[in-house]
Scaffold this active site. Sequence first.
Site, PDB file in Angstrom:
ATOM      1  N   ASP A   1       9.936   4.720  13.550  1.00 51.34           N
ATOM      2  CA  ASP A   1       9.625   4.746  12.118  1.00 51.34           C
ATOM      3  C   ASP A   1       9.937   6.096  11.479  1.00 51.34           C
ATOM      4  OD1 ASP A   1       8.604   2.285  12.711  1.00 51.34           O
ATOM      5  OD2 ASP A   1       6.625   2.649  11.831  1.00 51.34           O
TER       6      ASP A   1
ATOM      7  N   HIS B   1       8.159   7.417  16.479  1.00 48.18           N
ATOM      8  CA  HIS B   1       8.760   8.018  15.284  1.00 48.18           C
ATOM      9  C   HIS B   1       9.909   8.901  15.744  1.00 48.18           C
ATOM     10  CE1 HIS B   1       4.667   6.884  14.270  1.00 48.18           C
ATOM     11  NE2 HIS B   1       5.088   6.748  13.016  1.00 48.18           N
TER      12      HIS B   1
END
Length: 571
Positions: free
Chosen positions: A36, A177
């Site tokens: 993400d 991430h």
Amino acid sequence: MKKIVSFLLALVLLCSALPFAASAASGAKLVAITFDDGPSKHTATLLDGLKARGAKATFFCVGYNASAYPKTLKRIVDEGHQLANHTSTHPELPSLSSASIKKEIDNCNKYLAAAAGAQTFYLRPPYGAYNKTVRNVCGSPIILWSVDTLDWKYRNANTVYNNIINQTKDGSIILLHDLYKTSVEGALRAIDTLQARGYEFVTVKELLRRRGITPQNGTVYSSAPNKGINLPALGAVKTPTLTLSDTLGGKTVTLTCETKDAAIYYTTDGSKPTTASKKYGAPFLLSASATVNAVAYANGGYSEIKSQSITLPKAPAPTVTFSERVISLSVPSGTTIYYTTDGTAPSTASTVYTAPITAAVTTKLLVRASGMEDRRLSLTFTKYGELFNDISEAAWYYDAVSEAAHQKLMVGIGDMAFGPDKVVTRATFVTVLSRICGADTAAAPQSRFTDVAPNSWYTAAVNWAANEGIVYGISDTAFAPDKALSREEMCAMLHRFLEKYNYDFPKGEVLAFTDAATISDWAAPSVTAIQQIGLVSGVGNGQFAPKLTATRAQCARIFVSLSNLMTQYNP
Ligand code: NI
């Protein structure tokens, strides 16, 4: 119980989405790793590592980073990963209005579409936060996770690694991430370990597909464990190969598939093949042009469809000559002609043509050649020895056609055809009338019709009929020679023709047709007169059908009756 219901539901979804009901389950363990908030300067290193490992990942990008890394987005797509949406500015979506939620998603999609082309990009709402409004307006499946690495919190590669290894199960969706070097290092090490344990890293989209799930917009997915459906990877079942070889009477089709133990199903009518289609067992003969569609099925998965349109030329026609009920054929090279004279359909077991065929009413031919479609011909002698290829001895019109051809009232339409079912034009009808009474048509003055060419085969007959008052045309200047003759027009011409020859109409029974109201006023007396002498009757069900056209076979019967009438009346 709940488990059984969800399995059945998944099976129903699968059946609606795929041409097959999958049954076999392969043993693959699947996992979707997701990143993400990127892309970032660390994404390129991650992509290198994924490429080296043959692992696929899903990238939920935010708009403000997507706009800064267009080349990275393109690389993500080019290397087979999935691009997905994490909003434009990373807000908590449930706190926004519908319009603002939509704007957040659309603004991000714009960058994704520039790299991957317009499509439905899966959404991961920031913080995993969604409500009913988000589900209603997002226009895509919503993807959460089942493994949270908390990589953003610890920023430690070992912790990332351990969190992945300790929590990942078959069907997991892992949250990371790609903003941190530690996340990239931990993820790549975890991929090595899990691959060694038999895990396959696939995109979220592929994970859902292989678990038989058709993702629905607004529905939330957090994992996709194996519930009995485990399809192989796309392309795992090879597309069947089709080869053709020339065979007598057509082409032999051979289907093969490189995938071990694959079953091949096929259709020859252009329809999509399924496991309900014909199962391929051995090479088969295609005896006419067709489109063959074939699909291979193995281990619960299926191949791309092999589609091939195959054109078969027809075996060449023999040249037919006949005299005195003897048929001679010139056999085209490369062909064999089989025939019967007893009315049955010829086969390769029938007599092979080598010498002229004598005295049969109907001779049926089968012309066979290699790589070509069979040609079948049916040659029927009339009662008086004319030969046509489109009539049958059993037909209701056989006697009438025999007489009409014999008396030369009607000749064939070329290529040995009589055309029994072809419509009769106004020009043809008038021409035959002139033949029946032996009119000297050449003597008639030119008619007033401007649509009758001066030197047509029917010009003299039309001139004669116009001069005799047998035809009035369809207007002052038009005759419409090529127009199909209607039954009421036919009655009018016959009526005037017979009146012209002072025929004394005997008064038979007048039939009351149920569709009498549809007969034109100008034709009504003629329909009655012609019906009364039995030259033309109804079409059944008490109807006359005045606008219906007449076929050549029907006219043959009328002409023969008319010719007999004329002979009796004027011997
Ligand atoms: Ni985020």
